[in-house]
Design a protein around this motif. Structure first.
Motif, PDB file in Angstrom:
ATOM      1  N   GLY A 202      -2.372 -23.646  -6.400  1.00 23.84           N
ATOM      2  CA  GLY A 202      -0.925 -23.840  -6.422  1.00 23.84           C
ATOM      3  C   GLY A 202      -0.222 -22.966  -7.442  1.00 23.84           C
ATOM      4  N   PHE A 203      -0.866 -22.744  -8.591  1.00 30.13           N
ATOM      5  CA  PHE A 203      -0.282 -21.893  -9.632  1.00 30.13           C
ATOM      6  C   PHE A 203      -0.238 -20.452  -9.141  1.00 30.13           C
ATOM      7  CE2 PHE A 203       0.175 -19.682 -13.635  1.00 30.13           C
ATOM      8  CZ  PHE A 203       0.882 -20.558 -14.442  1.00 30.13           C
ATOM      9  N   GLU A 204      -1.336 -19.985  -8.566  1.00 32.56           N
ATOM     10  CA  GLU A 204      -1.391 -18.608  -8.073  1.00 32.56           C
ATOM     11  C   GLU A 204      -0.371 -18.386  -6.964  1.00 32.56           C
ATOM     12  OE1 GLU A 204      -4.525 -15.365  -6.277  1.00 32.56           O
ATOM     13  OE2 GLU A 204      -5.218 -16.864  -7.697  1.00 32.56           O
TER      14      GLU A 204
ATOM     15  N   LYS B 122      -5.638 -12.132 -13.141  1.00 29.53           N
ATOM     16  CA  LYS B 122      -5.507 -11.217 -12.009  1.00 29.53           C
ATOM     17  C   LYS B 122      -5.275 -12.035 -10.744  1.00 29.53           C
ATOM     18  CE  LYS B 122      -7.605  -7.177  -9.905  1.00 29.53           C
ATOM     19  NZ  LYS B 122      -8.681  -6.192  -9.992  1.00 29.53           N
ATOM     20  N   LEU B 123      -4.199 -11.732 -10.046  1.00 31.04           N
ATOM     21  CA  LEU B 123      -3.873 -12.439  -8.806  1.00 31.04           C
ATOM     22  C   LEU B 123      -4.891 -12.114  -7.710  1.00 31.04           C
ATOM     23  CD1 LEU B 123       0.004 -11.946  -8.809  1.00 31.04           C
ATOM     24  CD2 LEU B 123      -1.196 -14.131  -8.878  1.00 31.04           C
ATOM     25  N   GLY B 124      -5.307 -13.143  -7.002  1.00 33.10           N
ATOM     26  CA  GLY B 124      -6.245 -12.967  -5.888  1.00 33.10           C
ATOM     27  C   GLY B 124      -7.691 -13.166  -6.260  1.00 33.10           C
ATOM     28  N   THR B 125      -7.978 -13.574  -7.496  1.00 32.55           N
ATOM     29  CA  THR B 125      -9.375 -13.739  -7.929  1.00 32.55           C
ATOM     30  C   THR B 125      -9.775 -15.211  -8.106  1.00 32.55           C
ATOM     31  OG1 THR B 125      -8.774 -13.548 -10.254  1.00 32.55           O
ATOM     32  CG2 THR B 125      -9.367 -11.502  -9.109  1.00 32.55           C
ATOM     33  N   ASN B 126      -8.900 -16.124  -7.726  1.00 32.61           N
ATOM     34  CA  ASN B 126      -9.166 -17.563  -7.857  1.00 32.61           C
ATOM     35  C   ASN B 126      -9.479 -17.975  -9.295  1.00 32.61           C
ATOM     36  OD1 ASN B 126      -8.822 -17.971  -5.050  1.00 32.61           O
ATOM     37  ND2 ASN B 126     -10.917 -17.282  -4.699  1.00 32.61           N
ATOM     38  N   SER B 127      -8.846 -17.323 -10.249  1.00 29.70           N
ATOM     39  CA  SER B 127      -9.108 -17.651 -11.648  1.00 29.70           C
ATOM     40  C   SER B 127      -8.210 -18.772 -12.169  1.00 29.70           C
ATOM     41  CB  SER B 127      -8.962 -16.404 -12.529  1.00 29.70           C
ATOM     42  OG  SER B 127      -7.677 -15.857 -12.397  1.00 29.70           O
TER      43      SER B 127
END
Length: 148
Positions: free
Chosen positions: A100-102, A91-96
Motif C-alpha cells: 500500500g505504501f509503494e 527503490k520502487l518496484g522491489t517490494n522493500s
C-alpha cells in the motif's frame, strides 16, 4: 386474578432488561484493554500538495518523509495511535516496503504531500508486526522529497 398476568409480564420484562446490560464498554477498546482493530475497505489517498518535480516511477529510488498511524474509525481523519515517523529511501518496484505504501508513492511528484489510507491486506496483514496488531489498517502522511 386479573392482575396476575400483567404482573408476570412486567416481571419478565424487567428480568429481560437487566440481562441485557453490563460488561460492555464504549471506549473503543477490546476487553483486554487494547485498541480495537479497524481497516479501510480499500487503498485511497488525498493530495494536500501536488508536487512540481520529477514523478515517482518503478525503478526509481525515492526519499520520503512520513508519519504513520493505526487506522481508527473514531479518530479525527482516521488517525489513531501514531506508531512511527521519519525519513527513508527505497527503490520502487522491489517490494522493500508494504504494498500500500509503494502504490501510494507511485505517481507522486517531488514536493508533493499525500495522506494515504491503507487496508490491512496491503499493509501488515493478519499477522501484523511489532507495534501494529494483525488486521490493522494504516494511515500515512507522505511527502516525496526526491525521486531519481
Amino acid at each position: 386474578m386479573k392482575l396476575k398476568y400483567p404482573l408476570i409480564a412486567a416481571f419478565v420484562a424487567v428480568l429481560g432488561l437487566t440481562a441485557c446490560g453490563g460488561g460492555g464498554s464504549s471506549s473503543g477498546t477490546s476487553p483486554s484493554g487494547s485498541t480495537a482493530v479497524a481497516s479501510p475497505a480499500q487503498l485511497s489517498y488525498t493530495d494536500s500538495v501536488v508536487g512540481t518535480g520529477a514523478t515517482a516511477a518503478t525503478g526509481m529510488t525515492v526519499t520520503v518523509k512520513y508519519t504513520g498511524w493505526l487506522y481508527s474509525t473514531s479518530a479525527t481523519n482516521n488517525k489513531g495511535t501514531q506508531f512511527d515517523t521519519g525519513t527513508f529511501s527505497f527503490k520502487l518496484g522491489t517490494n522493500s516496503v508494504i504494498p500500500g505504501f509503494e502504490q501510494a508513492v507511485l505517481g507522486m511528484k517531488v514536493g508533493g504531500k499525500r495522506t494515504v489510507l491503507i487496508p490491512s491486506s496491503l499493509g501488515y496483514g493478519a499477522s501484523g508486526t511489532s507495534g501494529i496488531p494483525g488486521g490493522s489498517g494504516l494511515v500515512f502522511d507522505i511527502e516525496l522529497v526526491s525521486a531519481q
